[in-house]
Design a protein around this motif. Sequence first.
Motif, PDB file in Angstrom:
ATOM      1  N   PHE A  81       0.809  -1.209   0.000  1.00  6.76           N
ATOM      2  CA  PHE A  81       0.000   0.000   0.000  1.00  6.76           C
ATOM      3  C   PHE A  81       0.850   1.271   0.000  1.00  6.76           C
ATOM      4  O   PHE A  81       0.327   2.370   0.137  1.00  6.76           O
ATOM      5  N   GLY A  82       2.168   1.112  -0.139  1.00  9.59           N
ATOM      6  CA  GLY A  82       3.058   2.263  -0.127  1.00  9.59           C
ATOM      7  C   GLY A  82       4.172   2.061   0.881  1.00  9.59           C
ATOM      8  O   GLY A  82       4.359   0.967   1.420  1.00  9.59           O
ATOM      9  N   THR A  83       4.903   3.136   1.147  1.00  7.61           N
ATOM     10  CA  THR A  83       6.066   3.070   2.032  1.00  7.61           C
ATOM     11  C   THR A  83       5.744   3.691   3.384  1.00  7.61           C
ATOM     12  O   THR A  83       5.199   4.793   3.459  1.00  7.61           O
ATOM     13  N   ILE A  84       6.083   2.948   4.441  1.00  8.39           N
ATOM     14  CA  ILE A  84       5.949   3.434   5.812  1.00  8.39           C
ATOM     15  C   ILE A  84       7.352   3.546   6.400  1.00  8.39           C
ATOM     16  O   ILE A  84       8.186   2.662   6.210  1.00  8.39           O
ATOM     17  N   TYR A  85       7.609   4.645   7.101  1.00  5.92           N
ATOM     18  CA  TYR A  85       8.911   4.839   7.735  1.00  5.92           C
ATOM     19  C   TYR A  85       8.799   4.563   9.234  1.00  5.92           C
ATOM     20  O   TYR A  85       7.878   5.042   9.900  1.00  5.92           O
ATOM     21  N   SER A  86       9.733   3.775   9.731  1.00  4.23           N
ATOM     22  CA  SER A  86       9.691   3.436  11.156  1.00  4.23           C
ATOM     23  C   SER A  86       9.942   4.688  11.995  1.00  4.23           C
ATOM     24  O   SER A  86      10.605   5.636  11.564  1.00  4.23           O
ATOM     25  N   THR A  87       9.394   4.677  13.202  1.00  2.43           N
ATOM     26  CA  THR A  87       9.421   5.861  14.051  1.00  2.43           C
ATOM     27  C   THR A  87      10.638   5.881  14.960  1.00  2.43           C
ATOM     28  O   THR A  87      11.314   4.878  15.176  1.00  2.43           O
ATOM     29  N   ASN A  88      10.886   7.042  15.508  1.00  4.04           N
ATOM     30  CA  ASN A  88      11.969   7.262  16.460  1.00  4.04           C
ATOM     31  C   ASN A  88      11.494   6.786  17.838  1.00  4.04           C
ATOM     32  O   ASN A  88      10.524   7.319  18.390  1.00  4.04           O
ATOM     33  N   ILE A  89      12.149   5.749  18.387  1.00  2.00           N
ATOM     34  CA  ILE A  89      11.761   5.260  19.711  1.00  2.00           C
ATOM     35  C   ILE A  89      12.885   5.480  20.726  1.00  2.00           C
ATOM     36  O   ILE A  89      12.969   4.770  21.731  1.00  2.00           O
ATOM     37  N   THR A  90      13.737   6.487  20.471  1.00  2.00           N
ATOM     38  CA  THR A  90      14.697   6.897  21.498  1.00  2.00           C
ATOM     39  C   THR A  90      13.975   7.822  22.483  1.00  2.00           C
ATOM     40  O   THR A  90      12.896   8.360  22.178  1.00  2.00           O
ATOM     41  N   PRO A  91      14.554   8.063  23.649  1.00  2.00           N
ATOM     42  CA  PRO A  91      13.878   8.907  24.648  1.00  2.00           C
ATOM     43  C   PRO A  91      14.013  10.405  24.389  1.00  2.00           C
ATOM     44  O   PRO A  91      14.067  11.195  25.351  1.00  2.00           O
ATOM     45  N   ASP A  92      14.040  10.813  23.134  1.00  2.00           N
ATOM     46  CA  ASP A  92      14.019  12.246  22.827  1.00  2.00           C
ATOM     47  C   ASP A  92      12.590  12.741  23.007  1.00  2.00           C
ATOM     48  O   ASP A  92      11.652  12.171  22.427  1.00  2.00           O
ATOM     49  N   PRO A  93      12.372  13.814  23.798  1.00  2.00           N
ATOM     50  CA  PRO A  93      10.993  14.236  24.073  1.00  2.00           C
ATOM     51  C   PRO A  93      10.295  14.908  22.897  1.00  2.00           C
ATOM     52  O   PRO A  93       9.064  14.918  22.845  1.00  2.00           O
ATOM     53  N   GLN A  94      11.052  15.471  21.958  1.00  2.00           N
ATOM     54  CA  GLN A  94      10.414  16.156  20.827  1.00  2.00           C
ATOM     55  C   GLN A  94      10.083  15.205  19.678  1.00  2.00           C
ATOM     56  O   GLN A  94       8.993  15.272  19.099  1.00  2.00           O
ATOM     57  N   THR A  95      11.003  14.324  19.326  1.00  2.00           N
ATOM     58  CA  THR A  95      10.806  13.489  18.135  1.00  2.00           C
ATOM     59  C   THR A  95      10.735  11.998  18.449  1.00  2.00           C
ATOM     60  O   THR A  95      10.499  11.198  17.548  1.00  2.00           O
ATOM     61  N   GLY A  96      10.961  11.628  19.697  1.00  2.00           N
ATOM     62  CA  GLY A  96      10.909  10.227  20.079  1.00  2.00           C
ATOM     63  C   GLY A  96       9.817   9.962  21.086  1.00  2.00           C
ATOM     64  O   GLY A  96       8.738  10.556  21.032  1.00  2.00           O
ATOM     65  N   ILE A  97      10.106   9.091  22.064  1.00  2.00           N
ATOM     66  CA  ILE A  97       9.102   8.720  23.055  1.00  2.00           C
ATOM     67  C   ILE A  97       9.518   9.152  24.454  1.00  2.00           C
ATOM     68  O   ILE A  97       9.054   8.592  25.451  1.00  2.00           O
ATOM     69  N   GLY A  98      10.362  10.177  24.543  1.00  2.00           N
ATOM     70  CA  GLY A  98      10.879  10.616  25.834  1.00  2.00           C
ATOM     71  C   GLY A  98       9.814  11.108  26.782  1.00  2.00           C
ATOM     72  O   GLY A  98       9.975  11.034  28.000  1.00  2.00           O
ATOM     73  N   ASN A  99       8.692  11.644  26.249  1.00  2.00           N
ATOM     74  CA  ASN A  99       7.636  12.126  27.140  1.00  2.00           C
ATOM     75  C   ASN A  99       6.450  11.167  27.220  1.00  2.00           C
ATOM     76  O   ASN A  99       5.359  11.550  27.612  1.00  2.00           O
ATOM     77  N   TRP A 100       6.702   9.917  26.836  1.00  2.00           N
ATOM     78  CA  TRP A 100       5.663   8.893  26.971  1.00  2.00           C
ATOM     79  C   TRP A 100       5.735   8.284  28.367  1.00  2.00           C
ATOM     80  O   TRP A 100       6.810   7.889  28.837  1.00  2.00           O
ATOM     81  N   SER A 101       4.602   8.152  28.998  1.00  2.00           N
ATOM     82  CA  SER A 101       4.528   7.456  30.274  1.00  2.00           C
ATOM     83  C   SER A 101       4.503   5.949  30.036  1.00  2.00           C
ATOM     84  O   SER A 101       4.273   5.493  28.907  1.00  2.00           O
ATOM     85  N   PRO A 102       4.741   5.148  31.085  1.00  2.00           N
ATOM     86  CA  PRO A 102       4.591   3.701  30.907  1.00  2.00           C
ATOM     87  C   PRO A 102       3.206   3.314  30.391  1.00  2.00           C
ATOM     88  O   PRO A 102       3.077   2.374  29.606  1.00  2.00           O
TER      89      PRO A 102
END
Length: 425
Positions: A81-102
């Motif tokens: 269905f097209g191209t998907i780009y994997s996401t940033n899962i480092t703990p960077d709060p702006q572009t990753g998951i740094g501000n994600w709670s458990p």
Amino acid sequence: MPLPRRWLSILLIAAMLAIAMAAYLMWEPAIAPVAPPAPASFDRQRVLRGAQVVAQGDCAVCHTARGGKPFAGGLPLATPFGTIYSTNITPDPQTGIGNWSPEAFTRAMRRGIARDGHQLYPAFPYIHFTRMSDDDIAAAYAYLMRRDPVQTRTPANALVFPLNFRPLVAFWNVLFLRPGPQAADTSRSAQWNRGRYLVDGAGHCAACHTPLNLIGGEKWSQAFEGGVIDGWEAPSLAALAHGAVPWTAPELVTYLRTGVSSAHGAAAGPMLPVTRELGTVPQADAEAIAAYLLDLRKPAPRQAGPGSAPVDAQAVQRGQVLFAGACASCHGDRSPMQQFGDRPSLATSSAIHATTPRNTIQMILQGVPWEGEDALHFMPAFHQALDDRQIADLTVYLRATYSRLPPWNDVAQAVTDIRKGDAPQ
């Protein structure tokens, strides 16, 4: 003839109910952001356990672009269905998951919903991760939050309409997501249950080794019967102990942990980095995976019948000449690597005994990249050295010489399609 007013009212109510149901399915609340947790707030043993969980799930494989920082995303994943780009899962709060709670992380793993409430595409295999235990998900969170934060935004996905409208994934989830852990089968051994947990959960093996339907859902009735990923055939796992070249438990464990089986060949393509990850997990986990997979007893894939494709004697002869010049120094019966090394014989190669020539062609085209001192095995790529006819001739020769199976159909066309990247899935 106009509809009676009563029917118009019924249709209007039905439409309103349908819209309300759709809105209910598509809407997900955001979970409030948190300050990035302090590294010291995570228990060391839990972080170490998380490293194993993340390796079991091959997270670095998909979430690290070629030449990119670990877990920073950006790897292009080709789908029908097209191209998907994997996401940033480092703990960077702006572009990753740094501000994600458990809680936000757990919801993503269990239900495929991002912290801000948007639907994640099922290229992220949450339909399998949902089967992981709470402890394993918490450990994975702890490990990822201890990685180096990398500030980088991944490219925008390039999906066809209307699949680029994320809320529609909610309807896909109704069909294919069964959230929550899977209960153990009390009639089976602890090792078998551990293997099923790893294969169906973090390992998400069916995501590659099961054919997909028209909307990208796994065909559950054909679980583990093979699929196509990144142009490579993910072979059937449904009859490993009963195929043309049967696997044994020690052979499968060795392959999973090293990428090489002396009886079946070497890992390549998308499977190669998976074996590198599995080489870091406890051997008991690899043994459990092998025990579970070898217990699958679906019928082995059928090969083409005799006479379905006549042997092309001229192609075999041309391929023999190419093999002598380009391949025999490593793969020939009397080559030093065959006599004194541990290079697998082509006579037992799973690729050459497969139902299609796809992986044999891909191996010739792409080879196995050199990884320096960490290299498990190496094979040069021939995509520039050989043209389409030469690759087809070599493929035909290998099938005719190193197997007793009938010839593959349309090898030349398969080479052309695979080289262009539009081979049938």
